[in-house]
Design a protein around this motif. Structure first.
Motif, PDB file in Angstrom:
ATOM      1  N   ARG A 248       0.820  -1.211   0.000  1.00 20.40           N
ATOM      2  CA  ARG A 248       0.000   0.000   0.000  1.00 20.40           C
ATOM      3  C   ARG A 248       0.857   1.266   0.000  1.00 20.40           C
ATOM      4  O   ARG A 248       0.497   2.271  -0.633  1.00 20.40           O
ATOM      5  N   VAL A 249       1.970   1.231   0.698  1.00 15.41           N
ATOM      6  CA  VAL A 249       2.761   2.450   0.894  1.00 15.41           C
ATOM      7  C   VAL A 249       3.703   2.730  -0.273  1.00 15.41           C
ATOM      8  O   VAL A 249       3.792   3.876  -0.753  1.00 15.41           O
ATOM      9  N   ARG A 250       4.402   1.725  -0.760  1.00 12.80           N
ATOM     10  CA  ARG A 250       5.419   1.967  -1.788  1.00 12.80           C
ATOM     11  C   ARG A 250       4.846   2.582  -3.068  1.00 12.80           C
ATOM     12  O   ARG A 250       5.485   3.464  -3.654  1.00 12.80           O
ATOM     13  N   PRO A 251       3.666   2.164  -3.537  1.00 15.68           N
ATOM     14  CA  PRO A 251       3.117   2.837  -4.725  1.00 15.68           C
ATOM     15  C   PRO A 251       2.863   4.321  -4.504  1.00 15.68           C
ATOM     16  O   PRO A 251       3.024   5.131  -5.427  1.00 15.68           O
ATOM     17  N   GLN A 252       2.483   4.697  -3.286  1.00 16.49           N
ATOM     18  CA  GLN A 252       2.260   6.111  -2.986  1.00 16.49           C
ATOM     19  C   GLN A 252       3.579   6.871  -2.902  1.00 16.49           C
ATOM     20  O   GLN A 252       3.679   8.018  -3.348  1.00 16.49           O
ATOM     21  N   LEU A 253       4.611   6.232  -2.354  1.00 21.40           N
ATOM     22  CA  LEU A 253       5.925   6.874  -2.306  1.00 21.40           C
ATOM     23  C   LEU A 253       6.471   7.088  -3.717  1.00 21.40           C
ATOM     24  O   LEU A 253       7.169   8.078  -3.978  1.00 21.40           O
ATOM     25  N   ALA A 254       6.127   6.174  -4.628  1.00 20.58           N
ATOM     26  CA  ALA A 254       6.558   6.338  -6.017  1.00 20.58           C
ATOM     27  C   ALA A 254       5.906   7.559  -6.657  1.00 20.58           C
ATOM     28  O   ALA A 254       6.499   8.202  -7.535  1.00 20.58           O
ATOM     29  N   LYS A 255       4.700   7.898  -6.208  1.00 20.42           N
ATOM     30  CA  LYS A 255       4.011   9.073  -6.743  1.00 20.42           C
ATOM     31  C   LYS A 255       4.594  10.371  -6.193  1.00 20.42           C
ATOM     32  O   LYS A 255       4.459  11.432  -6.805  1.00 20.42           O
ATOM     33  N   PHE A 256       5.211  10.285  -5.008  1.00 24.93           N
ATOM     34  CA  PHE A 256       5.740  11.479  -4.342  1.00 24.93           C
ATOM     35  C   PHE A 256       7.214  11.258  -4.014  1.00 24.93           C
ATOM     36  O   PHE A 256       7.586  11.026  -2.859  1.00 24.93           O
ATOM     37  N   PRO A 257       8.075  11.323  -5.022  1.00 26.98           N
ATOM     38  CA  PRO A 257       9.502  11.044  -4.808  1.00 26.98           C
ATOM     39  C   PRO A 257      10.167  11.983  -3.810  1.00 26.98           C
ATOM     40  O   PRO A 257      11.136  11.596  -3.159  1.00 26.98           O
ATOM     41  N   ARG A 258       9.641  13.189  -3.692  1.00 27.69           N
ATOM     42  CA  ARG A 258      10.238  14.117  -2.730  1.00 27.69           C
ATOM     43  C   ARG A 258      10.038  13.623  -1.297  1.00 27.69           C
ATOM     44  O   ARG A 258      10.909  13.801  -0.443  1.00 27.69           O
ATOM     45  N   VAL A 259       8.874  13.012  -1.037  1.00 28.51           N
ATOM     46  CA  VAL A 259       8.638  12.413   0.280  1.00 28.51           C
ATOM     47  C   VAL A 259       9.561  11.217   0.469  1.00 28.51           C
ATOM     48  O   VAL A 259      10.146  11.030   1.549  1.00 28.51           O
ATOM     49  N   ALA A 260       9.680  10.397  -0.557  1.00 30.56           N
ATOM     50  CA  ALA A 260      10.539   9.211  -0.472  1.00 30.56           C
ATOM     51  C   ALA A 260      11.982   9.586  -0.162  1.00 30.56           C
ATOM     52  O   ALA A 260      12.681   8.875   0.576  1.00 30.56           O
ATOM     53  N   GLU A 261      12.446  10.716  -0.689  1.00 32.76           N
ATOM     54  CA  GLU A 261      13.835  11.151  -0.479  1.00 32.76           C
ATOM     55  C   GLU A 261      14.144  11.442   0.982  1.00 32.76           C
ATOM     56  O   GLU A 261      15.287  11.265   1.420  1.00 32.76           O
ATOM     57  N   VAL A 262      13.140  11.888   1.729  1.00 34.90           N
ATOM     58  CA  VAL A 262      13.380  12.280   3.126  1.00 34.90           C
ATOM     59  C   VAL A 262      12.767  11.280   4.102  1.00 34.90           C
ATOM     60  O   VAL A 262      12.548  11.603   5.269  1.00 34.90           O
ATOM     61  N   SER A 263      12.490  10.068   3.619  1.00 37.31           N
ATOM     62  CA  SER A 263      11.778   9.098   4.441  1.00 37.31           C
ATOM     63  C   SER A 263      12.507   7.770   4.527  1.00 37.31           C
ATOM     64  O   SER A 263      13.197   7.351   3.595  1.00 37.31           O
ATOM     65  N   GLU A 264      12.311   7.124   5.671  1.00 33.60           N
ATOM     66  CA  GLU A 264      12.665   5.724   5.854  1.00 33.60           C
ATOM     67  C   GLU A 264      11.362   4.952   5.982  1.00 33.60           C
ATOM     68  O   GLU A 264      10.426   5.419   6.635  1.00 33.60           O
TER      69      GLU A 264
END
Length: 355
Positions: free
Chosen positions: A42-58
């Motif tokens: 559920r989470v990884r597809p959403q992180l793919a949509k928002f790469p800026r969030v993924a960059e600052v997230s674990e």
């Protein structure tokens, strides 16, 4: 950097809203970092949509997501050590995060928070504090649902917790504090409220300016910076205010679309209606802070959208940035120091009278 643990599975919409909300936070708070807990699929597809969030997230995968209809005891029994909610709270306990934010089941979140973080020394019960829009700006109101009923000392605890929060978010050195009552006269109200008022007046704490009793209409007026009550009355007041705001909004929409002339008038009054809508937008003040625990936990409304969830995360950010927990501990020590001094003085007076 402010580190925020996110229960991505909480709320009615889960990661679809929580991750989108984090995107808004990143745009406004560049010094924030996230540790996101949830189900991988559920989470990884959403992180793919928002790469800026993924960059600052674990991101940490969790097998269990607490359901909105789970009983607190059931969630605590089945979700400990495995659920995204528990893992987000635990990150605060282990100092891997400065604050936890979840839009999940309120009862489960409170039960897990109390079990994991424990209450502060001398605090009997935690409280949920809400930001309340007023005619003068904003106030802190607590408790809005964590506890039912409260004795005098618990109300005093709430006053200490609320004033510390008001200093943190309003930058007021000595916030004014009022006890919610059925009247402002000292002879009115329940004995617990009257006793709490007497003790606060006698303590004359440096951390707050005790105003006295306030009534229900004083909340909207902004008569004080902090309104203190027990959870039953506070929750009813909160839900009534939210319902009234929606009711007024419905009345306005109906009135403005009833006739051709009213529709034309609505066009000319568009700016005024936009300002009113901004004032009444509950998303802007979304987020209840669990106070009295050894860590900061923020509860977002389960049905909010990404803007509302972002507001809850930013509230947690502000609490962590202002070192709310340290401020609360100082205020608790100051009050109990006053009580100890008073007890010693009474004992000395008693011994002197016996001599």
């Amino acid at each position: 950097m402010i580190r925020i643990a996110i229960d991505a599975m909480g709320g009615d919409h889960g990661p679809e809203v929580t991750i989108a909300g984090l995107q808004k936070v990143v745009e406004r708070r560049p010094d924030v970092r996230f540790h996101i807990f949830g189900r991988d699929e559920r989470v990884r597809p959403q992180l793919a949509k928002f790469p800026r969030v993924a960059e600052v997230s674990e991101f940490t995968h969790c097998d269990v997501a607490v359901r909105m209809d789970d009983k607190p005891s059931q969630a605590l029994r089945q979700g400990r050590w495995k659920s995204s909610m528990w893992k987000a709270i635990e990150a605060v306990k282990t100092n891997d995060a400065d604050v936890c934010v979840s839009a999940g089941n309120t009862g489960a979140l409170m039960a897990m928070s109390k079990f994991c973080l424990r209450t502060m020394v001398s605090i009997e019960r935690p409280a949920i504090a809400a930001i309340w829009p007023t005619s003068r700006g904003e106030s802190v109101v607590l408790d809005v649902g964590a506890t039912i009923g409260a004795d005098a000392h618990q109300l005093i605890d709430f006053a200490i917790l609320g004033s510390a929060m008001a200093r943190a978010i309003f930058a007021i050195e000595r916030p004014s504090v009022g006890l919610l009552n059925v009247g402002v006269e000292e002879v009115k109200g329940q004995e617990e409220v009257k006793e709490a008022g007497r003790l606060l007046r006698e303590a004359n704490l440096k951390s707050m300016d005790y105003h006295g009793f306030v009534e229900g209409d004083d909340i909207g007026k902004g008569s004080v910076d902090v309104v203190v009550t027990e959870g039953f009355a506070g929750n009813i007041a909160l839900k009534t205010a939210e319902g009234t705001a929606r009711q007024i909004g419905g009345y306005l929409r109906e009135a403005m679309s009833r006739t051709l002339m009213s529709k034309i008038g609505a066009v000319f009054a568009r700016d005024a209606f936009n300002r009113l809508r901004e004032k009444m937008d509950v998303r802007k003040i979304n987020g209840g802070v669990f106070l009295g625990l050894n860590g900061i936990v923020v509860k977002s409304h389960g049905g909010t959208d990404d803007e509302g969830f972002a507001a809850a995360v930013e509230l947690g950010y502000d609490m962590a940035r202002s070192r709310l927990i340290d401020g609360i501990r100082r205020d608790i020590e100051a009050f109990h120091g006053h009580i100890a001094e008073k007890r010693i003085a009474m004992e000395e007076d008693s011994a002197a009278s016996e001599d």
